[in-house]
Design an enzyme around this catalytic site. Structure first.
Site: not given
Length: 580
Positions: A121, A363, A388
């Site tokens: 991320s 995601d 994710h």
């Protein structure tokens, strides 16, 4: 910028699989993101699989201004000075990572140990940017679910909510349709006399809901979270749809309320009113919100072609809110300017290499990631079922085959990088830190031993005896060492003798001698022993090499604690050096 202070930056070093100071043994570096480093310590799937295969040293670095790496001890103290607060930037975070990697190579591994940075991320973006900005420190980067196209007005800004809606529709179209209908129901109730009170009661809010917009914003965050972190088996979207999918008409809101309450361990009430976030702690929330204002400006809109109401991103209002809250001007173009933005594909193709971008297509952030290969060495790995950062999650025996195969591909690619890496010296540049860093080590793993070197002098009453040693004498004697600790004590006449974990027959030297105690746990000698003829010369951690020999780390404070970890014992080692 001149140095304006010193702060402690936390890192965790895991020696569990390390094969010692071998030029071919890599370092896997997990870059911290918008949370304390403990967030990662329960296990990262790709590292858990790659580290034993590569016999790698694993290093976890906490991001500045998060966890225990906050200047002046707390975010309130750090943010009280604009000059300090403004040091919370991606640029400075990357410089921190470079300094820590340099520190590890100088003090533990070899300077040319091949290093791979890994993140997910936000820290996935940092990993990709680090490879671009500091290619001499890392031979490659794994950027999991890294939304590097999230900045400025990019064409993906409407797609987040569309993918959330699609994820729910794949579980149940009725569920997604009920959520869509719920927005108008909430608006209608809020417009009625006592309607807000009714919504507060229906959703079991801990405090009165202020408006329908507040409640809807809370629910949107829940649905977004469910889709983004849906796990290996679509756990969260299924959970919501099981509660909502079979409801009809006015019963829809009751179903949503039941789903919300079921998320709480103690569902007395739901914390809906106010600024609610699902981050791990309040300081992390505050630091992350500042970053979202200062440089990580990510426009998001909903066109209405989904289960959500239309919503347009208002940049002017966003800038005003940042100015009111933090007294700063938001810089929506800075990331694109500094790292490449929409042109980052060209930057990566022309100047980059050895980066893996992995994304799960369920995601919602995946549309802001790299979904196709940019070059032969900058590759995209996608999974249709993935959510994710799923490859970063703790690896489990029942992981689906597609997830196991994803990690296997990542390891194969990283293995190629390691084989192709050369032993040539990296060009280490001088970094301009606006805040120096004092390293805190957390060392754990197999193979570590604690060494204490003391000099013992014979006193008038013979060799020393102290209650601090369990009422046992300590001293030199022909043929061995009186060892009150029950460990491998060692006696020698030479202070500079090569360290060995094995005891050997001592030699005597008149009325004094040197003793080395080598143990798998720390020995903290009582300072009172100095009055009884025991002089503590050195104590520290021996980092063993492949032959079982080793060198003692920097002199350290003798303080340690036990914590739950995969390898048992953990010790804090404080290094009082700061580097520029």
């Amino acid at each position: 910028m001149a140095s304006i202070g010193i702060f402690q930056q936390k890192l965790v070093i895991d020696f569990s699989y390390w094969d010692g100071k071998n030029a071919n043994v890599p370092i896997l570096v997990c870059l911290g993101g918008e949370a304390p480093i403990e967030y990662w310590l329960d296990g990262i799937g790709i590292i858990d699989k790659a580290a034993p295969q590569f016999r790698a040293l694993v290093v976890y670095i906490e991001h500045r201004f998060y966890g225990q790496s906050i200047p002046f001890g707390s975010l309130d103290n750090a943010f009280s000075s604009d000059e300090i607060r403004d040091c919370l930037t991606t640029e400075q975070a990357l410089a921190d990572f470079a300094e820590v990697i340099k520190f590890v190579k100088r003090n533990i591994t070899k300077h040319d140990s091949p290093t791979i940075v890994i993140g997910g991320s936000y820290s996935g973006m940092l990993a990709a940017w680090f490879r671009l900005k500091y290619p001499h420190f890392a031979i490659g980067a794994l950027a999991s679910s890294a939304p590097i196209f999230s900045f400025e007005k990019l064409p993906i800004e409407n797609e987040y909510c569309q993918i959330v809606a699609r994820d729910f529709e794949e579980i149940s179209k009725t569920c997604a349709n009920n959520i869509f209908q719920s927005w108008n129901m909430i608006d209608y109730l809020a417009s009625q006399p006592s309607g807000i009170d009714q919504l507060t009661k229906t959703f079991k809010s801990c405090s009165p809901i202020n408006s329908s917009e507040e409640l809807k914003a809370y629910l949107i965050r829940l649905y977004n979270f469910a889709a983004q972190y849906d796990g290996r088996f679509n756990t969260w979207t299924r959970y919501f749809c099981n509660k909502i999918g079979n409801r009809r008409n006015n019963d829809i809101l009751e179903g949503i309320s039941e789903a919300v309450s079921g998320l709480n361990s103690f569902p007395v009430c739901n914390q809906i009113a106010g600024n609610v976030s699902f981050a791990v702690d309040s300081e992390s929330i505050q630091a992350w919100e500042f970053q979202l204002c200062s440089e990580l400006v990510t426009p998001t809109s909903c066109s209405g072609n989904s289960m959500f109401q239309p919503q347009q991103f208002n940049m002017d209002l966003y800038v005003k809110n940042c100015r009111d809250k933090y007294h700063i001007e938001a810089h929506p173009n800075w990331i694109s300017t500094y790292y490449g933005g929409q042109d980052i594909k060209s930057s990566l193709k022309n100047f980059g290499s050895n980066i893996i971008f992995s994304n799960g297509l369920r995601d919602p952030l995946s549309r802001a990631g790299v979904l196709s290969d940019i070059s032969d060495t900058i590759v995209a790995l996608t999974t249709k079922q993935g959510s994710h950062c799923l490859d970063m999650n703790l690896a489990k025996d029942d992981d689906p085959n597609w997830l196991k195969e994803l990690r296997s591909k990542e390891i194969r690619i990283m293995s190629q990088w390691i084989k192709q890496s050369t032993s040539s010296k990296a060009s280490i540049v001088s970094l301009n830190h606006s805040i120096k860093a004092t390293i805190t080590w957390l060392i754990r793993g197999r193979g570590l031993v604690w060494e204490t070197l003391v000099r013992v002098k014979r006193g008038e009453n013979g060799w020393t005896s102290s209650s601090a040693l369990g009422n046992a004498p300590m001293g030199c004697k022909k043929g061995g060492v009186i060892d009150p600790f029950g460990i491998n004590g060692r006696v020698s006449t030479r202070e500079d003798e090569v360290i060995s974990p094995e005891p050997e027959t001592p030699s005597e030297k008149g009325e004094e001698c040197y003793l080395r105690f080598v143990s798998k746990s720390a020995i903290c000698f009582d300072p009172r022993l100095e009055k009884e003829g025991v002089e503590i010369l050195r104590e520290g951690v021996i980092v063993p090499d492949r032959e079982g020999m080793g060198a003692v780390a920097e002199d350290v404070e003798c303080s340690f604690f036990q914590r739950r970890a995969r390898t048992g014992c953990a010790m804090w080692i404080m290094d009082d050096k700061s580097f520029v």
